[in-house]
Motif scaffolding. Structure first.
Motif, mmCIF file in Angstrom:
data_model
loop_
_atom_site.group_PDB
_atom_site.id
_atom_site.type_symbol
_atom_site.label_atom_id
_atom_site.label_comp_id
_atom_site.label_asym_id
_atom_site.label_seq_id
_atom_site.Cartn_x
_atom_site.Cartn_y
_atom_site.Cartn_z
ATOM 1 N N THR A 197 62.436 112.181 11.045
ATOM 2 C CA THR A 197 61.166 112.256 10.319
ATOM 3 C C THR A 197 60.845 113.706 9.992
ATOM 4 O OG1 THR A 197 60.345 110.311 11.490
ATOM 5 C CG2 THR A 197 58.704 111.694 10.416
ATOM 6 N N SER A 198 60.329 113.925 8.806
ATOM 7 C CA SER A 198 59.887 115.279 8.433
ATOM 8 C C SER A 198 58.406 115.404 8.757
ATOM 9 C CB SER A 198 60.162 115.527 6.954
ATOM 10 O OG SER A 198 59.535 114.525 6.166
ATOM 11 N N VAL A 199 57.588 115.855 7.831
ATOM 12 C CA VAL A 199 56.143 115.985 8.044
ATOM 13 C C VAL A 199 55.449 114.796 7.392
ATOM 14 C CG1 VAL A 199 54.103 117.422 7.725
ATOM 15 C CG2 VAL A 199 56.341 118.491 8.022
ATOM 16 N N PRO A 200 54.769 113.947 8.162
ATOM 17 C CA PRO A 200 54.096 112.773 7.585
ATOM 18 C C PRO A 200 53.111 113.165 6.492
ATOM 19 C CG PRO A 200 54.083 112.684 9.997
ATOM 20 C CD PRO A 200 54.583 114.036 9.617
ATOM 21 N N GLY A 201 53.222 112.474 5.354
ATOM 22 C CA GLY A 201 52.319 112.738 4.244
ATOM 23 C C GLY A 201 52.800 113.806 3.293
ATOM 24 N N SER A 217 57.031 116.978 -0.699
ATOM 25 C CA SER A 217 57.002 118.447 -0.750
ATOM 26 C C SER A 217 58.156 119.072 0.025
ATOM 27 C CB SER A 217 55.670 118.967 -0.184
ATOM 28 O OG SER A 217 54.572 118.407 -0.866
ATOM 29 N N HIS A 218 59.225 118.303 0.224
ATOM 30 C CA HIS A 218 60.346 118.805 1.012
ATOM 31 C C HIS A 218 60.936 120.080 0.430
ATOM 32 C CE1 HIS A 218 61.398 114.914 3.407
ATOM 33 N NE2 HIS A 218 60.236 115.434 3.712
ATOM 34 N N SER A 219 61.007 120.149 -0.896
ATOM 35 C CA SER A 219 61.604 121.335 -1.515
ATOM 36 C C SER A 219 60.787 122.588 -1.220
ATOM 37 C CB SER A 219 61.715 121.136 -3.035
ATOM 38 O OG SER A 219 60.434 120.858 -3.601
ATOM 39 N N TRP A 220 59.465 122.430 -1.084
ATOM 40 C CA TRP A 220 58.615 123.576 -0.742
ATOM 41 C C TRP A 220 58.749 123.938 0.730
ATOM 42 C CZ3 TRP A 220 56.180 126.296 -4.468
ATOM 43 C CH2 TRP A 220 56.006 125.673 -5.711
ATOM 44 N N THR A 280 70.513 118.872 11.231
ATOM 45 C CA THR A 280 69.618 117.740 10.985
ATOM 46 C C THR A 280 68.326 118.166 10.303
ATOM 47 O OG1 THR A 280 68.716 117.945 13.223
ATOM 48 C CG2 THR A 280 70.510 116.378 12.905
ATOM 49 N N VAL A 281 67.792 119.327 10.679
ATOM 50 C CA VAL A 281 66.532 119.781 10.073
ATOM 51 C C VAL A 281 66.722 120.044 8.585
ATOM 52 C CG1 VAL A 281 64.791 121.606 10.043
ATOM 53 C CG2 VAL A 281 65.616 120.725 12.233
ATOM 54 N N CYS A 322 66.061 119.247 3.016
ATOM 55 C CA CYS A 322 66.685 119.640 1.746
ATOM 56 C C CYS A 322 67.229 118.446 0.961
ATOM 57 C CB CYS A 322 67.811 120.639 1.994
ATOM 58 S SG CYS A 322 67.257 122.223 2.675
ATOM 59 N N PHE A 323 67.763 117.456 1.682
ATOM 60 C CA PHE A 323 68.438 116.352 1.000
ATOM 61 C C PHE A 323 67.827 114.989 1.326
ATOM 62 C CE2 PHE A 323 71.581 119.691 2.001
ATOM 63 C CZ PHE A 323 71.851 120.109 0.705
ATOM 64 N N ASN A 324 66.755 114.995 2.130
ATOM 65 C CA ASN A 324 66.118 113.753 2.566
ATOM 66 C C ASN A 324 67.133 112.801 3.200
ATOM 67 O OD1 ASN A 324 63.807 112.182 2.930
ATOM 68 N ND2 ASN A 324 64.182 110.989 1.078
#
Length: 317
Positions: free
Chosen positions: A20-24, A28-31, A85-86, A91-93
């Motif tokens: 999981t990245s940042v919920p919500g 905005s993953h590229s940022w 993993t991060v 970067c690539f979801n």
């Protein structure tokens, strides 16, 4: 038939996890990837520079800097353990991670974290001997003793945490396969089990108290003795000089233990806290020590600064 179906469902879910990245902020993953890449670059490059400076500079071949070498090594190892993993997640979801790969990453993250705690304890012992018994500093902290301490810290980390992957592997993962972070941690993984996790929880708490807790206690006691010795020095200038040699270590201890205590507290007692709190605390725990340590020691230790300048000057020449 129903039992066979449930077992099949359990094994299929436990074959992999979703990070999981940042919920919500999934859009905005590229940022977010940019700052993460910068922090990884600072952590890996900064600690590598410190490693090279200590290795190449003869004036830094002393106990204090040998321990700093070990600390930088553990920070580089920690960063390289979580980097795949991060960055894949942001970067690539690419959120999928195999169950066994997650176990290996969990073991390495906790091992290098415990190793860093042990090294910080060894560094506090170094400062204690240097200030409280300076005449015997060279005879107490010999190369053989330092190598033994390094081996003991490493062995403790791997031996103490070796049961964790097996304790997780015995659990059926059938509630969900979605982890709370972009990397694998023991508390996060065990919460996905649909079986009794009492043994995991007790052993995890035992490890936390008997290693990190005891390290922090002995670091605190060493500084009580250091302060007692420093206060006995007549000259105010000499007292400040003695305390100044401890500043970088104290900052390093705070940078490591405060995020670790925060993420442990949130995992154990913040069950109803918003998910972004868990994510924020886990990323602070992940990035703060490796990023800050080379900055702290370079800024506060003039010998390190001089060695780094000379190293880059030689490379330029």
């Amino acid at each position: 038939m129903m039992m066979m179906s449930m077992r099949h469902s359990s094994s299929s879910l436990s074959a992999s996890f979703l990070l999981t990245s940042v919920p919500g902020l999934e859009h905005s993953h590229s940022w977010l990837a940019g700052p993460l890449c910068v922090m990884y670059a600072v952590a890996i490059a900064g600690n590598t520079v410190v490693l090279q400076a200590v290795r190449l500079e003869p004036s830094l071949h002393e106990p204090m800097y040998y321990f700093l070498f070990m600390l930088s090594f553990s920070d580089v190892a920690m960063s390289l353990t979580t980097l795949p993993t991060v960055l894949r997640t942001f970067c690539f979801n690419a959120r999928n991670i195999a169950f066994d790969a997650c176990l290996i990453q969990m073991f390495l993250i906790h091992s290098f974290s415990m190793m860093e705690s042990g090294i910080l304890l060894a560094m506090s012992f170094d400062r204690y001997v240097a200030i409280c018994d300076p005449l015997h500093y060279a005879t107490v902290l010999t190369n053989k003793v330092i190598a033994g301490m390094g081996l003991a810290v490493t062995s403790r980390s791997f031996v103490t945490l070796l049961p964790l992957p097996f304790l997780i592997k015995r659990l059926p993962i059938c509630r969900s396969n979605v982890l709370s972070h972009s990397y694998c941690l023991h508390p996060d993984m065990m919460k996905l089990a649909c079986a009794d996790i009492t043994i995991n929880s007790i052993y995890g708490l035992f490890v936390l108290v008997s290693t990190f807790g005891m390290d922090l206690l002995f670091i605190f006691l060493s500084y009580v003795l250091i302060l007692h010795s420093v206060m006995a020095i007549a000259s105010r200038k000499e007292r400040l000089k003695a305390l100044n040699t401890c500043v970088s270590h104290i900052l390093g201890v705070l940078a490591f233990y405060l995020p670790m205590i925060g993420v442990s507290t949130v995992h154990r007692f913040g069950k109803h806290a918003p998910r972004y709190v868990h994510v924020l605390m886990s990323n602070v725990y992940l990035f703060v020590p490796p990023v800050l340590n080379p900055i702290i020691y370079s800024a506060k230790t003039k010998e390190i600064r001089r060695a780094i300048v000379r190293m880059f000057h030689r490379i330029k020449m």
